[in-house]
Design a protein around this motif. Sequence first.
Motif, PDB file in Angstrom:
ATOM      1  N   ARG A 121       0.725  -1.236   0.154  1.00 59.97           N
ATOM      2  CA  ARG A 121       0.127   0.033   0.177  1.00 59.97           C
ATOM      3  C   ARG A 121       0.822   1.246   0.057  1.00 59.97           C
ATOM      4  O   ARG A 121       0.440   2.305  -0.538  1.00 59.97           O
ATOM      5  N   CYS A 161       2.678   2.607  -5.775  1.00 64.78           N
ATOM      6  CA  CYS A 161       2.298   3.030  -4.334  1.00 64.78           C
ATOM      7  C   CYS A 161       3.270   4.044  -3.885  1.00 64.78           C
ATOM      8  O   CYS A 161       4.456   4.220  -4.493  1.00 64.78           O
ATOM      9  N   ASN A 196      -2.357   1.941  -7.907  1.00 69.28           N
ATOM     10  CA  ASN A 196      -2.343   1.438  -6.538  1.00 69.28           C
ATOM     11  C   ASN A 196      -3.473   1.056  -5.909  1.00 69.28           C
ATOM     12  O   ASN A 196      -4.495   1.672  -6.126  1.00 69.28           O
TER      13      ASN A 196
END
Length: 366
Positions: A278, A301, A320
Motif C-alpha cells: 500500500r 504505491c 495503487n
Amino acid sequence: MSKITIVLHDLRGGGAEKMMVRLANQMVEDGDYVDMVLITGGGQNKAYLDSRVRLTELDCARTLSAFIPLRKALKDIKPDAILAALTHINVITSIACFSLGWIKRLSVSERNAFSLDKQVNSDPVMKLTYFIAPFVYRLIPRPVIAVSKGVANDLISTTIVRPKDLVTAPNPVITKETIDAAKQAPKHEWLLDKTEKVIVAVGRLAYQKGFDMLLDAMFEINKTLSCRLIIFGEGELRAELQQQIDTLGLTQKVSMPGYTENPIAEMKAADLYVLSSRFEGSPNAIVEAISVGTPVVAFDCPHGAREILKDGEIGALVENQNAKMLEAAIQEGLSQNKLSPTEPILTVEQFTSENSAARYRELILS
C-alpha cells in the motif's frame, strides 16, 4: 579514515535494518571505523554484520528509556559523524546529540512514507514522536536523508519540513554478498522442482505490504491460469492471511514459509516478483529482483517503486491498490522472459553498496 556511528532500534529482519547493516559493512570495507549502537539488541540481521563493525547493544526496554545509555555510548565512542535511522530513533538520537553539543555531527534518515507510516502506528508514544519529528528536522543543521524522492516530497507536502531540509541517497541493496548469494540454489520445494509458474513476494506480514490484495488476485488468476505464490516473511498478520488462504481455497497454491536467509536466490528462480504494498519508502526487493533478471509487477504505491522502475520502463506499474489491474499485470508478467544476463545490475547500478556508501559518506561527513 573517519569514525562513523550508526544508531538503530535493533537488527530485526526489516528492510531498514538490512540496509544499515550493508551500509556499515561497506563503510568498514572502505576503511572507515564504524560503530553500530542498538537501542535494544539482537535480530536476524545481526548475523550479517561485518566483524569489524563494533556493535553496542543497550538492551533498553523502550526508546524513551534510552536517552542516558545512548548519550553515554556516544560520548564513549566520540564519532566524527552519527547516522540515525527510523523516526523514533532519529528523535531520541537528536535529543542525545543536542545534550552533548554534537548536533552538527548528526544526520538522520527517513526510510518510509512519513504521512502514511504514522497512520499505522497507534502507540501513543509513537504518535507523539511523529508529531515532534518534523520540528526536530527543521532544527538540526544537516538535512534529513530520504531513501527516495517520493519520501522527501511526502515530508515536504505533509509536514513543516522544507525542501532545503532534505536530500536523498540510494539504499545499498546490491553487494558482493548478494551477488554471491544469487548464485546459490533456492530452497523452497516449489522452486527446486518447478511444475508450474511461481510468483515470489517478500516482506513483513503486515497491512502495509498488501498481501491480502495479492491473495485476492491469486484467487482470480487461478480460475484461468494455474500458478503458485510464495510469500517470504513474518509478521503480525500471519494467522489472518492464512485464514484468507484457506477461505479462498488456495492452500495448494500459496505458501508462507517464513523468513528466508537468502531471498535473492528464491527471486532468481521465480518467474515473477510482485510488490503489492500500500505504501513504501524505497522497496529494496524490487531492486534485488531486477538485479537477477526476474520480471517485476508493482503497485504504483507511495513511494519508490516508480523511481526504481523508471516510470514503468523496466517493470510493470499498476494503479495503487487496484487488485483487478494487479491480476491482469501478473498474468501478463508470467508470460515474460528473464532479462539478459548482462543487463540487470547495470539497470539498478545506483543501488550498489559502493555507490550508496559514497553518497552517505558525502552527506554525513561534508
